[in-house]
Design an enzyme around this catalytic site. Structure first.
Site, PDB file in Angstrom:
ATOM      1  N   ASP A  23      39.807  47.729  40.683  1.00 40.29           N
ATOM      2  CA  ASP A  23      39.856  47.034  40.025  1.00 40.29           C
ATOM      3  C   ASP A  23      41.732  46.212  39.984  1.00 40.29           C
ATOM      4  OD1 ASP A  23      38.578  44.595  39.275  1.00 40.29           O
ATOM      5  OD2 ASP A  23      39.109  44.623  37.075  1.00 40.29           O
ATOM      6  N   HIS A  53      32.461  38.878  44.217  1.00 41.24           N
ATOM      7  CA  HIS A  53      31.118  38.680  42.718  1.00 41.24           C
ATOM      8  C   HIS A  53      32.318  37.287  42.919  1.00 41.24           C
ATOM      9  CE1 HIS A  53      34.084  41.751  42.355  1.00 41.24           C
ATOM     10  NE2 HIS A  53      34.251  42.006  40.601  1.00 41.24           N
ATOM     11  N   ASP A  54      33.712  37.068  43.042  1.00 43.67           N
ATOM     12  CA  ASP A  54      34.298  36.048  42.252  1.00 43.67           C
ATOM     13  C   ASP A  54      34.532  35.152  42.979  1.00 43.67           C
ATOM     14  OD1 ASP A  54      35.412  37.439  39.865  1.00 43.67           O
ATOM     15  OD2 ASP A  54      36.409  38.980  40.905  1.00 43.67           O
TER      16      ASP A  54
END
Length: 532
Positions: free
Chosen positions: A200, A329-330
């Site tokens: 991440d 997911h963003d």
């Protein structure tokens, strides 16, 4: 040299909260994922990437970790994870998990100890600074989620840094003890048998040692994103980051089985490519190439996409493996951004370009952004920005792309037996796996067929990319001069001169056979042609 599994692997991202609920609490879990492995095997993916499932207060739905070496009870247990890993491997699928090294939860024992006092042994594990002379934050750095990137701690009289929520304090990666602790976290999961990590916010791990103010962005205007008011020359892509990435690579290389990492990095090519490292000092195996999202989806034309692809190909060293992404997911859903017809063309492009593509759950059935009423919004970034704005607002943030997977046309789309944590998209009675499984021309059928063609056509896995001349509106390219992909990005028919060959697949799923010298492309059609 023999090719590694990750050099052409199709990676499938699962957001665990939204994939499959197995225990009737409305939240997806590890056992739910395990129950759907047959689907993923039939789909034809090579690896699964799981977004965080660690123990967490869930202020940012798992990206605020309070224990890196345990599973949050919402998702199950370590035994559930081990069973998922074993079952995944039995099916010949690799398992990649999220690593969140930039920050922890404010409830992590490391931060609790760091916050206890200025003389705490772990004080330097996080980034603490005295207030500015006026008592305010130490500098002008801004959070991704709105407002200053600093929060004042009254107990110790200093500010701590958080590039995201205040509940997500940043670790101090200049501290060798932090590095050693996080590398031990990696070893914990590698010993269990995971095949790699998606790291991440890799490009944010280190900040300027002098804590200088960032310069103003001359293009920023009131009403735009708060963080966009500055140029982030002191909080992104610092030189020391590459040393950390090389150390992570060394940890991976301690283990057999070609363990790997993918790095989340939103940077231009000239800054992205160095994250690969060099053959002598290797870095990240696959620094995520988000340019099809950040530059492509906003200008979805053949000419722009060709430019993006060929700039990337020209930037890559000969030994580096390309990778491609169209959703996560963003980011808003692919079909919502370019429409269902072009989503089919996009899938053909993604799976015929060289290297390793990443696919987001549900895009194989053309899921679109969910409809999230203001009172149902869950995204912490959106809620924080609402609070800072002093009103309720209407922006649902990242929730629309995180809605539950649509498995069946029945209640709650087969995701759960109770109301899910986010509303199921209203189109689930028509758009779901069960319905598309029975439709020979569905998006699901197309993706499955694309992955079969990809596996069974050597030119699509190993051969180099070569540009191919095409009329305006068409993006065409060769793979090793044995396969031609021709993609029509317009709603009009196009004609393309081609060598003799055989149609392996059309995005319409209705034609095959020989082509002599001319390929007629219908509106919004992509074709894979095997050349004679």
């Amino acid at each position: 040299m023999a090719r590694k599994w990750w050099q052409d692997a199709v990676i499938y991202q699962i957001y665990p909260r939204s994939f499959q609920d197995s225990n009737g609490d409305g939240i997806g879990d590890l056992e739910g994922i395990c129950s759907r492995l047959g689907y993923l095997k039939d789909l034809g993916v090579d690896a699964i990437w799981l977004s965080p499932f660690y123990k967490s207060p869930m202020k940012d739905f798992g990206y605020d970790v309070s224990d890196y070496c345990s599973v949050d009870p919402i998702f199950g247990t370590l035994a559930d994870f081990d069973r998922l890993l074993e079952d995944t491997h039995k099916r010949g699928i690799k398992l990649i998990i999220d690593l969140v090294p930039n920050h922890t939860s404010d409830q992590h024992p490391w931060f609790v100890e760091s916050r206890a006092g200025r003389d705490s042994p772990k004080r330097d594990w996080y980034i603490w600074r005295d207030p500015a002379p006026d008592g305010g934050p130490p500098n002008n750095w801004m959070s991704f989620f709105g407002g200053p990137a600093w929060t004042f701690d009254a107990q110790t009289g200093q500010y701590y840094l958080h590039q995201f929520l205040p509940e997500q304090p940043d670790l101090n990666w200049r501290n060798p003890e932090v590095r050693a602790a996080m590398y031990d976290v990696m070893r914990f999961w590698l010993r269990r048998g995971v095949d790699g990590f998606r790291v991440d916010v890799m490009w944010l791990l280190v900040e300027d040692a002098l804590f200088r103010d960032e310069p103003e962005n001359p293009h920023w205007q009131p009403g735009m994103w708060d963080r966009g008011r500055h140029l982030h020359i002191y909080t992104e892509d610092q030189p020391e980051t590459h040393e950390i990435v090389r150390e992570m690579r060394q940890v991976l290389d301690e283990f057999d089985g070609d363990r790997m990492m993918v790095g989340e990095i939103y940077l231009p090519y000239e800054q992205l490519i160095p994250y690969y490292g060099t053959p002598e000092r290797p870095g990240c195996h696959l620094p995520f190439n988000f340019h099809l999202i950040t530059r492509g989806l906003s200008n979805w034309t053949a000419e722009n996409l060709r430019r993006i692809v060929e700039e990337y190909q020209a930037s890559l060293p000969a030994w580096a493996t390309p990778n491609w992404v169209l959703g996560n997911h963003d980011q808003h859903r692919l079909a919502s951004r370019i429409g269902h017809a072009q989503a089919r063309v996009a899938a053909m492009m993604l799976f015929t370009l060289p290297g390793s593509p990443t696919w987001y759950y549900g895009d194989e059935i053309g899921m679109v952004d969910g409809d999230i009423p203001p009172e149902k919004v869950q995204d912490p970034a959106a809620l924080r920005q609402r609070g800072l704005a002093g009103d309720q607002g209407l922006d649902p943030g990242r929730d629309p792309e995180r809605t539950p997977m649509q498995w069946t046309p029945f209640t709650y789309a087969g995701f759960s037996t109770v109301e899910p944590w986010l509303p199921v998209n209203p189109d689930y009675p028509e758009r779901n796996v069960e319905t598309q499984d029975a439709d020979p021309e569905s998006m699901l059928t197309l993706v499955r067929t694309l992955l079969v063609v990809r596996r069974e056509t050597p030119g699509l896995r190993e051969a180099p990319y070569e540009s191919y001349k095409a009329p305006k509106g068409v993006f065409a390219y060769l793979r090793g001069r044995v396969v031609l992909a021709a993609l029509n990005f317009t709603a009009e028919p196009k004609t393309l001169a081609v060598p003799p060959g055989e149609i392996l697949l059309s995005t319409y799923l209705d034609r095959y056979g020989a082509v002599e010298s001319t390929l007629e492309l219908r509106p919004n059609e992509g074709v894979i042609l095997r050349l004679q």
